[in-house]
Design a protein around this motif. Sequence first.
Motif, mmCIF file in Angstrom:
data_model
loop_
_atom_site.group_PDB
_atom_site.id
_atom_site.type_symbol
_atom_site.label_atom_id
_atom_site.label_comp_id
_atom_site.label_asym_id
_atom_site.label_seq_id
_atom_site.Cartn_x
_atom_site.Cartn_y
_atom_site.Cartn_z
ATOM 1 N N LYS A 177 -5.119 19.105 30.308
ATOM 2 C CA LYS A 177 -4.528 18.241 29.282
ATOM 3 C C LYS A 177 -3.372 18.992 28.639
ATOM 4 C CE LYS A 177 -8.508 15.328 28.113
ATOM 5 N NZ LYS A 177 -7.867 13.997 28.123
ATOM 6 N N VAL A 178 -2.168 18.477 28.806
ATOM 7 C CA VAL A 178 -0.989 19.124 28.231
ATOM 8 C C VAL A 178 -0.987 18.881 26.727
ATOM 9 C CG1 VAL A 178 1.535 19.233 28.233
ATOM 10 C CG2 VAL A 178 0.294 18.839 30.375
ATOM 11 N N SER A 179 -0.771 19.950 25.974
ATOM 12 C CA SER A 179 -0.875 19.862 24.513
ATOM 13 C C SER A 179 0.371 20.419 23.840
ATOM 14 C CB SER A 179 -2.093 20.666 24.030
ATOM 15 O OG SER A 179 -1.804 22.055 24.098
ATOM 16 N N ASP A 180 0.333 20.379 22.529
ATOM 17 C CA ASP A 180 1.307 20.995 21.639
ATOM 18 C C ASP A 180 2.732 20.542 21.893
ATOM 19 O OD1 ASP A 180 2.382 22.411 19.628
ATOM 20 O OD2 ASP A 180 1.898 24.396 20.381
ATOM 21 N N PHE A 181 2.984 19.315 21.489
ATOM 22 C CA PHE A 181 4.350 18.824 21.562
ATOM 23 C C PHE A 181 5.093 19.189 20.281
ATOM 24 C CE2 PHE A 181 2.133 16.525 24.784
ATOM 25 C CZ PHE A 181 3.071 16.386 25.798
ATOM 26 N N GLY A 182 4.733 20.355 19.711
ATOM 27 C CA GLY A 182 5.372 20.819 18.480
ATOM 28 C C GLY A 182 6.847 21.091 18.677
ATOM 29 N N ALA A 183 7.222 21.528 19.881
ATOM 30 C CA ALA A 183 8.639 21.775 20.155
ATOM 31 C C ALA A 183 9.265 20.587 20.859
ATOM 32 C CB ALA A 183 8.790 23.031 21.018
ATOM 33 N N SER A 184 8.449 19.545 21.073
ATOM 34 C CA SER A 184 8.939 18.413 21.859
ATOM 35 C C SER A 184 9.948 17.604 21.071
ATOM 36 C CB SER A 184 7.782 17.513 22.282
ATOM 37 O OG SER A 184 7.339 16.750 21.198
ATOM 38 N N ARG A 185 10.725 16.861 21.796
ATOM 39 C CA ARG A 185 11.670 15.959 21.148
ATOM 40 C C ARG A 185 11.923 14.773 22.060
ATOM 41 N NH1 ARG A 185 15.307 20.751 20.455
ATOM 42 N NH2 ARG A 185 13.220 21.580 20.450
ATOM 43 N N ALA A 187 -12.665 18.357 6.575
ATOM 44 C CA ALA A 187 -12.995 18.478 8.002
ATOM 45 C C ALA A 187 -12.941 19.921 8.482
ATOM 46 C CB ALA A 187 -12.035 17.625 8.826
ATOM 47 N N THR A 188 -12.091 20.723 7.848
ATOM 48 C CA THR A 188 -11.924 22.119 8.269
ATOM 49 C C THR A 188 -12.575 23.102 7.301
ATOM 50 O OG1 THR A 188 -9.793 22.209 7.096
ATOM 51 C CG2 THR A 188 -9.740 21.618 9.447
ATOM 52 N N ASP A 189 -13.456 22.597 6.432
ATOM 53 C CA ASP A 189 -14.107 23.440 5.415
ATOM 54 C C ASP A 189 -13.075 24.195 4.583
ATOM 55 O OD1 ASP A 189 -16.590 22.649 6.338
ATOM 56 O OD2 ASP A 189 -16.748 24.310 7.758
ATOM 57 N N GLY A 190 -12.037 23.457 4.157
ATOM 58 C CA GLY A 190 -10.999 24.081 3.342
ATOM 59 C C GLY A 190 -10.133 25.034 4.141
ATOM 60 N N PHE A 191 -9.884 24.691 5.414
ATOM 61 C CA PHE A 191 -9.102 25.528 6.322
ATOM 62 C C PHE A 191 -9.704 26.936 6.418
ATOM 63 C CE2 PHE A 191 -6.294 22.375 4.358
ATOM 64 C CZ PHE A 191 -5.913 21.667 5.483
ATOM 65 N N ALA A 192 -11.001 26.943 6.652
ATOM 66 C CA ALA A 192 -11.753 28.207 6.708
ATOM 67 C C ALA A 192 -11.379 29.017 7.938
ATOM 68 C CB ALA A 192 -13.249 27.905 6.737
ATOM 69 N N GLU A 193 -11.442 30.326 7.780
ATOM 70 C CA GLU A 193 -11.128 31.253 8.883
ATOM 71 C C GLU A 193 -12.037 31.012 10.071
ATOM 72 O OE1 GLU A 193 -8.855 34.180 10.644
ATOM 73 O OE2 GLU A 193 -8.553 33.267 8.666
ATOM 74 N N ALA A 194 -13.288 30.676 9.802
ATOM 75 C CA ALA A 194 -14.250 30.438 10.896
ATOM 76 C C ALA A 194 -13.876 29.230 11.738
ATOM 77 C CB ALA A 194 -15.647 30.253 10.309
ATOM 78 N N ARG A 195 -12.995 28.384 11.210
ATOM 79 C CA ARG A 195 -12.585 27.169 11.929
ATOM 80 C C ARG A 195 -11.321 27.374 12.772
ATOM 81 N NH1 ARG A 195 -15.531 22.264 12.125
ATOM 82 N NH2 ARG A 195 -16.933 22.154 10.335
ATOM 83 N N VAL A 196 -10.716 28.553 12.677
ATOM 84 C CA VAL A 196 -9.445 28.798 13.376
ATOM 85 C C VAL A 196 -9.656 28.867 14.888
ATOM 86 C CG1 VAL A 196 -7.557 30.448 13.727
ATOM 87 C CG2 VAL A 196 -8.390 29.977 11.409
ATOM 88 N N LEU A 197 -8.881 28.055 15.611
ATOM 89 C CA LEU A 197 -8.915 28.084 17.083
ATOM 90 C C LEU A 197 -7.794 28.942 17.642
ATOM 91 C CD1 LEU A 197 -9.555 24.295 17.853
ATOM 92 C CD2 LEU A 197 -11.177 26.178 18.162
ATOM 93 N N GLY A 198 -6.699 29.021 16.910
ATOM 94 C CA GLY A 198 -5.570 29.818 17.392
ATOM 95 C C GLY A 198 -4.463 29.876 16.361
ATOM 96 N N ARG A 199 -3.613 30.882 16.517
ATOM 97 C CA ARG A 199 -2.459 31.048 15.628
ATOM 98 C C ARG A 199 -1.205 31.208 16.472
ATOM 99 N NH1 ARG A 199 -4.481 32.567 10.587
ATOM 100 N NH2 ARG A 199 -6.610 33.374 10.633
ATOM 101 N N GLY A 200 -0.100 30.742 15.940
ATOM 102 C CA GLY A 200 1.180 30.895 16.629
ATOM 103 C C GLY A 200 2.278 31.099 15.619
ATOM 104 N N GLY A 201 3.504 31.224 16.131
ATOM 105 C CA GLY A 201 4.632 31.442 15.251
ATOM 106 C C GLY A 201 4.890 30.274 14.319
ATOM 107 N N HIS A 202 4.449 29.070 14.739
ATOM 108 C CA HIS A 202 4.752 27.875 13.948
ATOM 109 C C HIS A 202 3.611 27.444 13.042
ATOM 110 C CE1 HIS A 202 8.525 27.248 15.997
ATOM 111 N NE2 HIS A 202 7.920 27.365 17.156
ATOM 112 N N GLY A 203 2.394 27.996 13.262
ATOM 113 C CA GLY A 203 1.296 27.560 12.417
ATOM 114 C C GLY A 203 -0.065 27.944 12.939
ATOM 115 N N VAL A 204 -1.088 27.288 12.392
ATOM 116 C CA VAL A 204 -2.482 27.599 12.719
ATOM 117 C C VAL A 204 -3.170 26.329 13.201
ATOM 118 C CG1 VAL A 204 -4.640 28.598 11.861
ATOM 119 C CG2 VAL A 204 -2.460 29.327 10.866
#
Length: 345
Positions: A193-201, A47-64
Amino acid sequence: MEKRRMLRAKQRFFEQNGGLLLQQQLGSLAASGVAFKIFSEEEVSKATDGFAEARVLGRGGHGVVYRGSLADGSTVTVKRSRVVEEKQLREFSREMLILSQINHRNVVKLLGCCLEVQVPMLVYEYVPNGSLHRYIHGGGAGAGEGLSPADRLRVAAESADALAYMHSSASPPILHGDVKSANILLDAGLTAKVSDFGASRLAPAADEAEVATLVQGTCGYLDPEYLLTCQLTSKSDVYSFAVVLLELLTGRKAFCPPPDSAAGSQDDDDDDDDRSLAFFFLTAAHKGRHREIMDGWVREEVGGEVLDNAAELVMQCLSMAGEERPTMKEVADRLAGMRSRASDS
């Protein structure tokens, strides 16, 4: 031999990440109308063409974060984290079961996950207009002046509604833990739309006091009480949301030097305070000069009474003591009232 070893590793990760429990629950989720899928690593990679750079929407401290295209032609967002705490991994399947059932128009929908990798990947609905941060501070389509004062109040109210829902209506309650303008996305109609519950608990039970081993969050938005106690509460989200509301009202970033000195000059050794939008606002508000730091377009459109009400709400949300802050439900209700009065002015 190599292929067999890789298959064993995938199965081991799948079981470690709670895949067996999730698999058992998929039938009951589907029966209750929840469309949640466990993706294979191959599906996500394709789905991401092998996690291709062209598919990157954003980067953060926790991931891509990547834009993905599934086999059925639908566009999704894939979050690929770098690391995750062992405790989070143990609770991962339980959190997925709860988050997958969240159905609120202002919360980014979790569609599925991939478990046969060391750190699970999450698959969300795709939200095309990017983050509120990019939209109001630059770097995105329609950045800057594209968001009218009426839209800013609406986005604030919608985001507050989403957080109030997570705190009060989800079972068990869910804390976000990293509320900021970069984690509020805008869809094609500019709906929040509230997103990124990566830090959520999941909120601890009333008789439990969960102390974090590592404080998570973003500079400029962090609740000072959370910093002192290492205990994340619903009132931590309230504090962070107040900073987002200030961004919408002032057009300023949460953490950077203010462009003028409406709040008065600061000492050189108070650099962090001087760069904090929350501190800058409180200093101006205590001098009765809060209207001066508001965005000019907002000042003209929403009216003085609504600005004063908004400033009072923000001051309460930024209280150093969490118990003195309103709940997110109270914040959402008051913002709804302000929107109504602003449209009448």
